[in-house]
Design a protein around this motif. Structure first.
Motif, PDB file in Angstrom:
ATOM      1  N   GLN B  99      -9.342  -4.302   6.605  1.00 32.51           N
ATOM      2  CA  GLN B  99      -8.863  -5.027   7.795  1.00 32.51           C
ATOM      3  C   GLN B  99     -10.012  -5.771   8.470  1.00 32.51           C
ATOM      4  OE1 GLN B  99      -9.829  -3.871  11.116  1.00 32.51           O
ATOM      5  NE2 GLN B  99      -8.813  -5.677  12.005  1.00 32.51           N
ATOM      6  N   ASP B 100     -11.128  -5.081   8.631  1.00 29.97           N
ATOM      7  CA  ASP B 100     -12.277  -5.674   9.306  1.00 29.97           C
ATOM      8  C   ASP B 100     -12.847  -6.837   8.507  1.00 29.97           C
ATOM      9  OD1 ASP B 100     -14.290  -5.824  11.297  1.00 29.97           O
ATOM     10  OD2 ASP B 100     -15.662  -4.747   9.968  1.00 29.97           O
ATOM     11  N   ARG B 101     -12.950  -6.628   7.186  1.00 31.24           N
ATOM     12  CA  ARG B 101     -13.609  -7.652   6.357  1.00 31.24           C
ATOM     13  C   ARG B 101     -12.782  -8.908   6.167  1.00 31.24           C
ATOM     14  NH1 ARG B 101     -16.375  -4.714   1.341  1.00 31.24           N
ATOM     15  NH2 ARG B 101     -16.616  -6.878   0.675  1.00 31.24           N
ATOM     16  N   ILE B 102     -11.443  -8.768   6.157  1.00 31.86           N
ATOM     17  CA  ILE B 102     -10.637  -9.980   5.973  1.00 31.86           C
ATOM     18  C   ILE B 102     -10.216 -10.591   7.316  1.00 31.86           C
ATOM     19  CG2 ILE B 102      -9.791  -9.261   3.700  1.00 31.86           C
ATOM     20  CD1 ILE B 102      -7.073  -8.646   5.006  1.00 31.86           C
ATOM     21  N   GLY B 103     -10.556  -9.932   8.420  1.00 32.07           N
ATOM     22  CA  GLY B 103     -10.233 -10.481   9.734  1.00 32.07           C
ATOM     23  C   GLY B 103      -8.759 -10.408  10.069  1.00 32.07           C
ATOM     24  N   ALA B 104      -8.115  -9.313   9.660  1.00 34.32           N
ATOM     25  CA  ALA B 104      -6.690  -9.137   9.979  1.00 34.32           C
ATOM     26  C   ALA B 104      -6.597  -8.467  11.346  1.00 34.32           C
ATOM     27  CB  ALA B 104      -6.011  -8.301   8.903  1.00 34.32           C
ATOM     28  N   THR B 105      -6.900  -9.229  12.388  1.00 33.92           N
ATOM     29  CA  THR B 105      -7.121  -8.654  13.726  1.00 33.92           C
ATOM     30  C   THR B 105      -5.842  -8.213  14.429  1.00 33.92           C
ATOM     31  OG1 THR B 105      -7.224 -10.955  14.471  1.00 33.92           O
ATOM     32  CG2 THR B 105      -9.311  -9.809  14.198  1.00 33.92           C
ATOM     33  N   ASN B 106      -4.686  -8.550  13.877  1.00 36.65           N
ATOM     34  CA  ASN B 106      -3.429  -8.107  14.504  1.00 36.65           C
ATOM     35  C   ASN B 106      -2.730  -7.028  13.685  1.00 36.65           C
ATOM     36  OD1 ASN B 106      -3.510  -9.961  16.728  1.00 36.65           O
ATOM     37  ND2 ASN B 106      -3.173 -11.566  15.218  1.00 36.65           N
ATOM     38  N   SER B 107      -3.464  -6.396  12.789  1.00 41.09           N
ATOM     39  CA  SER B 107      -2.844  -5.482  11.833  1.00 41.09           C
ATOM     40  C   SER B 107      -3.063  -4.015  12.198  1.00 41.09           C
ATOM     41  CB  SER B 107      -3.425  -5.749  10.449  1.00 41.09           C
ATOM     42  OG  SER B 107      -2.877  -4.875   9.499  1.00 41.09           O
ATOM     43  N   TRP B 108      -2.147  -3.166  11.722  1.00 43.15           N
ATOM     44  CA  TRP B 108      -2.347  -1.719  11.688  1.00 43.15           C
ATOM     45  C   TRP B 108      -2.499  -1.353  10.216  1.00 43.15           C
ATOM     46  CZ3 TRP B 108       1.270   2.449  10.308  1.00 43.15           C
ATOM     47  CH2 TRP B 108       0.763   3.709  10.625  1.00 43.15           C
ATOM     48  N   GLY B 109      -2.881  -0.107   9.910  1.00 44.88           N
ATOM     49  CA  GLY B 109      -2.988   0.224   8.491  1.00 44.88           C
ATOM     50  C   GLY B 109      -3.364   1.660   8.221  1.00 44.88           C
ATOM     51  N   PHE B 110      -3.213   2.045   6.965  1.00 40.25           N
ATOM     52  CA  PHE B 110      -3.577   3.403   6.529  1.00 40.25           C
ATOM     53  C   PHE B 110      -3.691   3.422   5.007  1.00 40.25           C
ATOM     54  CE2 PHE B 110       1.030   3.157   6.765  1.00 40.25           C
ATOM     55  CZ  PHE B 110       1.463   3.743   5.589  1.00 40.25           C
ATOM     56  N   ASP B 111      -4.229   4.529   4.477  1.00 44.53           N
ATOM     57  CA  ASP B 111      -4.331   4.695   3.022  1.00 44.53           C
ATOM     58  C   ASP B 111      -3.177   5.560   2.523  1.00 44.53           C
ATOM     59  OD1 ASP B 111      -6.668   3.315   3.228  1.00 44.53           O
ATOM     60  OD2 ASP B 111      -7.978   4.945   2.556  1.00 44.53           O
ATOM     61  N   LEU B 112      -2.876   5.404   1.272  1.00 44.95           N
ATOM     62  CA  LEU B 112      -1.793   6.159   0.643  1.00 44.95           C
ATOM     63  C   LEU B 112      -2.337   6.742  -0.664  1.00 44.95           C
ATOM     64  CD1 LEU B 112       1.319   6.735   0.531  1.00 44.95           C
ATOM     65  CD2 LEU B 112       1.520   4.598  -0.716  1.00 44.95           C
ATOM     66  N   SER B 113      -2.206   8.042  -0.833  1.00 51.02           N
ATOM     67  CA  SER B 113      -2.713   8.687  -2.039  1.00 51.02           C
ATOM     68  C   SER B 113      -1.578   9.354  -2.798  1.00 51.02           C
ATOM     69  CB  SER B 113      -3.762   9.739  -1.664  1.00 51.02           C
ATOM     70  OG  SER B 113      -4.039  10.550  -2.769  1.00 51.02           O
ATOM     71  N   ALA B 114      -1.218   8.770  -3.924  1.00 50.35           N
ATOM     72  CA  ALA B 114      -0.204   9.393  -4.779  1.00 50.35           C
ATOM     73  C   ALA B 114      -0.634   9.305  -6.238  1.00 50.35           C
ATOM     74  CB  ALA B 114       1.172   8.778  -4.565  1.00 50.35           C
ATOM     75  N   ALA B 115      -1.897   9.384  -6.421  1.00 51.52           N
ATOM     76  CA  ALA B 115      -2.671   9.570  -7.642  1.00 51.52           C
ATOM     77  C   ALA B 115      -2.225   9.106  -9.020  1.00 51.52           C
ATOM     78  CB  ALA B 115      -3.056  11.014  -7.773  1.00 51.52           C
ATOM     79  N   CYS B 116      -3.315   8.861  -9.732  1.00 47.90           N
ATOM     80  CA  CYS B 116      -3.427   8.296 -11.074  1.00 47.90           C
ATOM     81  C   CYS B 116      -2.382   8.783 -12.049  1.00 47.90           C
ATOM     82  CB  CYS B 116      -4.814   8.594 -11.628  1.00 47.90           C
ATOM     83  SG  CYS B 116      -5.410  10.268 -11.419  1.00 47.90           S
TER      84      CYS B 116
END
Lengths: 196, 116
Positions: B99-116
């Motif tokens: 989010q920080d690197r692409i400048g998505a300043t109006n975004s929320w977010g999280f990671d999702l782990s449901a593995a390989c």
């Protein structure tokens, strides 16, 4: 919504483990997902499953609250991915084929209706078995495992990107996305492609 | 599904793979295996390896490819989800780093782990 699948698998692969180190690669792929008022496009249906009794077959034990990082966890190679390849293969072959076929049945899709199977790229033999169960010929199966190996979260989106850019998928094409992974967790999505 | 008002559709795509290639011959040189064994058992001929950097670099470059190719304004993104089993670290989520690197300043977010 920006949905990204990305994994640096080389950061958790033991390059002395001959059975597993050959399998994985690093990649990232992204899709932008937006709402559409045309309900005939996009995500139509899904079957999603989870079975934690598979936890003994595919895991990385170290670094979490169960086994915080210590000299011992490092010495015991607990910060690497472990996989019982044969056990996972057996369950994955059945799991991926079953949900993909069930999803076709549930939505009255014949093999002629399906433009592509978009499978998780873990092993070509699992992919072939799934396609066979669905009655799909090889030209209707997306594959890039030959060039990238198993890139975990990036396998399905990177297939979509490459086949779209090669002009092989078009708006209205019916796709079955299908995956299997650690947990176990697996499932299939029925998607109608919306991009020209 | 009859009460459905909107459908979720893919409207843009992007990807990134690193340049460094490990082919099967490389693995023949480091472990007891053969090109033929790998190809017939798995279908794999080669893979890409990120020598320097982390998962957020792969994710950011894939996102940048999408934004550039499809002319998407990062400020219009509402949510970023990063699916990964190799996050840069436990927290913050890799989605925050992207989010920080692409400048998505109006975004929320999280990671999702449901593995390989």
């Amino acid at each position: 919504m920006l949905l990204i699948g990305a994994d640096k698998m080389s950061s958790i692969v033991d390059y002395t483990d001959r059975n597993n180190c050959i399998l994985f690669g690093d990649a990232g792929a992204a899709v932008l997902i937006e709402p559409s008022e045309d309900l005939s496009l996009g995500l139509q249906d899904s079957i999603l499953r989870i079975d934690g009794s598979g936890r003994e077959s595919l895991y990385m034990l170290g670094g979490g609250s169960l086994n915080p990082c210590t000299h011992e966890t490092v010495d015991k190679k607990m910060h690497y991915l472990y996989q019982d390849g044969k056990a996972v293969f057996k369950v994955a072959v059945k799991g991926m084929a079953d949900v993909s076929y069930e999803l076709m049945q549930k939505n009255n899709l014949t093999s002629d209706d399906v433009a592509y199977l978009v499978p998780h790229q873990a092993n070509l033999r699992i992919i072939d078995a799934t396609a066979q169960r669905m009655g799909l010929s090889k030209d209707k199966v997306m594959v890039n495992i030959d060039r990238y190996g198993n890139t975990t979260a990036a396998t399905i989106p990177s297939c979509l990107v490459e086949y779209y850019r090669d002009g092989k998928i078009k708006k209205g094409d019916k796709l079955i996305l299908s995956a299997f992974g650690a947990g176990f967790t697996w499932g299939a999505l029925y998607v109608v492609w919306a991009m020209d | 599904m009859s009460d459905k008002k909107y459908s979720a559709v893919v409207t843009a795509v992007g990807m990134y793979v690193p340049d460094k290639v490990y082919d099967n011959a490389y693995f023949e040189s480091i472990v007891d295996t053969t090109d033929e064994w790998i190809r017939t058992r798995t279908g794999i001929r080669e893979r890409r390896i990120l020598e320097k950097g982390a998962t957020s670099d792969l994710a950011t470059k894939a996102a940048e490819d999408l934004l550039k190719t499809h002319n998407v304004d990062p400020k219009e993104i509402d949510i970023i989800i990063v699916a990964t089993v190799t996050p840069d670290m436990f927290f913050p989520a890799t989605a925050c780093l992207v989010q920080d690197r692409i400048g998505a300043t109006n975004s929320w977010g999280f990671d999702l782990s449901a593995a390989c």
